[in-house]
Design an enzyme around this catalytic site. Structure first.
Site, short mmCIF file in Angstrom:
data_model
loop_
_atom_site.label_atom_id
_atom_site.label_comp_id
_atom_site.label_asym_id
_atom_site.label_seq_id
_atom_site.Cartn_x
_atom_site.Cartn_y
_atom_site.Cartn_z
N ASN A 6 0.85 -1.19 0.00
CA ASN A 6 0.00 0.00 0.00
C ASN A 6 0.89 1.24 0.00
O ASN A 6 1.58 1.53 0.99
CB ASN A 6 -0.90 -0.05 1.24
CG ASN A 6 -1.88 1.09 1.24
OD1 ASN A 6 -1.52 2.21 0.88
ND2 ASN A 6 -3.11 0.84 1.64
N HIS A 9 1.08 5.86 1.75
CA HIS A 9 1.86 6.58 2.75
C HIS A 9 3.00 7.41 2.13
O HIS A 9 3.47 8.36 2.73
CB HIS A 9 2.40 5.60 3.79
CG HIS A 9 1.28 4.80 4.41
ND1 HIS A 9 0.56 5.24 5.49
CD2 HIS A 9 0.73 3.62 4.03
CE1 HIS A 9 -0.38 4.35 5.76
NE2 HIS A 9 -0.30 3.37 4.89
N HIS A 42 -5.49 3.66 -1.94
CA HIS A 42 -6.82 4.02 -1.42
C HIS A 42 -7.13 5.44 -1.87
O HIS A 42 -6.46 6.38 -1.46
CB HIS A 42 -6.79 3.92 0.12
CG HIS A 42 -8.13 4.12 0.77
ND1 HIS A 42 -8.33 3.91 2.11
CD2 HIS A 42 -9.32 4.51 0.28
CE1 HIS A 42 -9.60 4.15 2.40
NE2 HIS A 42 -10.22 4.52 1.31
N ARG A 44 -9.30 8.14 -1.24
CA ARG A 44 -10.28 8.52 -0.22
C ARG A 44 -11.16 9.64 -0.73
O ARG A 44 -10.75 10.46 -1.54
CB ARG A 44 -9.55 8.97 1.07
CG ARG A 44 -8.86 7.83 1.80
CD ARG A 44 -8.40 8.29 3.18
NE ARG A 44 -9.53 8.49 4.06
CZ ARG A 44 -9.87 7.67 5.06
NH1 ARG A 44 -9.15 6.60 5.33
NH2 ARG A 44 -10.92 7.93 5.81
N ARG A 48 -7.16 12.92 0.87
CA ARG A 48 -6.12 13.38 1.79
C ARG A 48 -4.72 12.93 1.36
O ARG A 48 -3.73 13.50 1.78
CB ARG A 48 -6.41 12.94 3.22
CG ARG A 48 -6.28 11.46 3.45
CD ARG A 48 -6.43 11.10 4.90
NE ARG A 48 -7.79 11.33 5.39
CZ ARG A 48 -8.29 10.72 6.46
NH1 ARG A 48 -7.54 9.88 7.16
NH2 ARG A 48 -9.52 10.95 6.85
N GLU A 69 -8.57 0.60 -3.33
CA GLU A 69 -9.52 0.62 -2.21
C GLU A 69 -10.35 1.88 -2.32
O GLU A 69 -9.81 2.95 -2.57
CB GLU A 69 -8.76 0.66 -0.88
CG GLU A 69 -7.86 -0.51 -0.64
CD GLU A 69 -6.99 -0.27 0.60
OE1 GLU A 69 -7.05 0.81 1.20
OE2 GLU A 69 -6.25 -1.19 0.94
N THR A 100 -8.49 3.33 8.11
CA THR A 100 -9.73 2.54 8.07
C THR A 100 -9.87 1.76 9.37
O THR A 100 -9.15 0.79 9.60
CB THR A 100 -9.70 1.58 6.86
OG1 THR A 100 -9.13 2.27 5.75
CG2 THR A 100 -11.08 1.11 6.50
N GLU A 150 -11.21 -9.34 2.34
CA GLU A 150 -9.97 -9.02 3.05
C GLU A 150 -10.32 -8.85 4.52
O GLU A 150 -11.14 -8.00 4.87
CB GLU A 150 -9.35 -7.73 2.49
CG GLU A 150 -8.09 -7.34 3.25
CD GLU A 150 -7.30 -6.21 2.59
OE1 GLU A 150 -7.49 -5.94 1.38
OE2 GLU A 150 -6.46 -5.61 3.30
N HIS A 213 -3.95 -4.70 7.63
CA HIS A 213 -4.08 -3.57 8.55
C HIS A 213 -3.23 -3.80 9.79
O HIS A 213 -3.43 -4.77 10.51
CB HIS A 213 -5.53 -3.28 8.97
CG HIS A 213 -5.72 -1.81 9.23
ND1 HIS A 213 -5.31 -1.22 10.39
CD2 HIS A 213 -6.20 -0.80 8.46
CE1 HIS A 213 -5.55 0.08 10.34
NE2 HIS A 213 -6.09 0.35 9.17
N1 PXP Z 1 -5.93 -3.12 3.66
C1 PXP Z 1 -6.88 -2.16 3.69
C2 PXP Z 1 -8.23 -2.48 3.13
C3 PXP Z 1 -6.61 -0.87 4.21
O1 PXP Z 1 -7.57 0.06 4.23
C4 PXP Z 1 -5.30 -0.60 4.68
C5 PXP Z 1 -4.97 0.77 5.20
O2 PXP Z 1 -5.04 1.71 4.18
C6 PXP Z 1 -4.34 -1.63 4.60
C7 PXP Z 1 -4.68 -2.88 4.11
C8 PXP Z 1 -2.92 -1.42 5.04
O3 PXP Z 1 -2.86 -1.12 6.40
P1 PXP Z 1 -1.49 -0.64 7.03
O4 PXP Z 1 -1.16 0.68 6.40
O5 PXP Z 1 -1.80 -0.53 8.49
O6 PXP Z 1 -0.46 -1.68 6.72
#
Ligand code: PXP
Length: 260
Positions: A6, A9, A42, A44, A48, A69, A100, A150, A213
């Site tokens: 992901n 970040h 993602h 959003r 953001r 996402e 999330t 998921e 997550h």
């Molecule tokens: N999976 C989903 C559906 C998410 O919303 C997120 C956070 O954006 C993640 C995985 C990844 O989570 P993390 O950034 O805590 O590794």
């Protein structure tokens, strides 16, 4: 076991200054080289981090499949159908949340979900639902006819952090709960048992299983052992480590931990 990285970040850092770097497109080749299997982003509703142009460029330029996402709004589903990522993961979204915070209320959102899933599947996009690990959510997902679920591993990650907080400095928010170690150990076991049981049930019913997550280099091992989980989506911990070891190494290291 597959790894979705992901990369939101990276864009959080760019958006903090509203400048041009770091550019998430630069991450695409690095993710592939390091052994990632998927790019996860993602988009959003409040934009953001990832912007519409990021999503468009990432989906058209990535040589890895892209998992987009998004919330179940008409606007997001329309964008997703136009962008045509490999997969859309529907997630709940609250403006005020930092990330999330829980899974979709699949049992309470059936008609909105049905409509969104139909539109996405008609556009030939695989659909995943980000759900809490509960039997009700798995059954509702099956009824909705999606390809993937998921499991939200946030609760597992939080319990792990409370139990091993001297080793793992994340999730300080929850230390105030101050539960005895024995209780925390049992909670962790229970959460793992639930994830194991539901992954097995879901897979046997024909669903493909991802999880994500709050997963990191420390807490990932027990999740990797659940063989019915096919894929993990990990963001924050990889990008955080990449500041010190570089993105390629950070992905490489976590992928190494995912070898079964
Ligand atoms: N999976 C989903 C559906 C998410 O919303 C997120 C956070 O954006 C993640 C995985 C990844 O989570 P993390 O950034 O805590 O590794």
């Amino acid at each position: 076991m597959l790894l979705g990285v992901n990369i939101d970040h990276i864009v959080v850092l760019r958006e903090a200054r509203k400048v041009a770097d770091p550019d998430p497109l630069d991450a695409l080749g690095i993710c592939k080289r390091a052994g990632a299997d998927q790019i996860t982003i993602h988009l959003r509703e409040d934009r953001r981090h990832i912007q519409d142009s990021d999503a468009q460029n990432i989906i058209s330029l990535s040589n890895l499949p892209v998992n987009l996402e998004c919330a179940i709004s008409q606007e997001m589903i329309t964008i997703a159908c136009q962008l045509k990522p490999h997969r859309v993961t529907l997630v709940p979204e609250k403006r005020e949340e930092v990330t999330t915070e829980g899974g979709l209320a699949v049992e309470g959102e059936t008609s909105r979900l049905k409509d969104a899933i139909k539109r996405l599947q008609e556009a030939e996009i695989d659909v995943s639902l980000f759900i809490d690990p509960t039997l009700g959510a798995v059954k509702a997902s099956l009824d909705l006819g999606v390809e993937w679920v998921e499991f939200h591993t946030g609760k597992y990650a939080n319990i792990y952090a409370m139990l091993y907080s001297n080793l793992n400095k994340t999730h300080h928010r929850l230390e105030s709960l101050d539960l005895p170690r024995k209780v925390l150990k049992q909670m962790l076991e229970d959460e793992l048992y639930t994830l194991r049981l539901l992954s097995c049930e879901a897979m046997e019913s024909g669903l493909r299983i991802a999880a994500g997550h709050g997963l990191n280099m420390q807490n990932i091992s027990d999740i990797v052992e659940i063989e019915t989980i096919e894929e993990l989506n990990i963001g924050q911990s990889i990008i955080a480590r990449s500041i010190y070891v570089g993105l390629e190494q950070a992905i490489h290291d976590i992928k190494h931990k995912m070898i079964r």
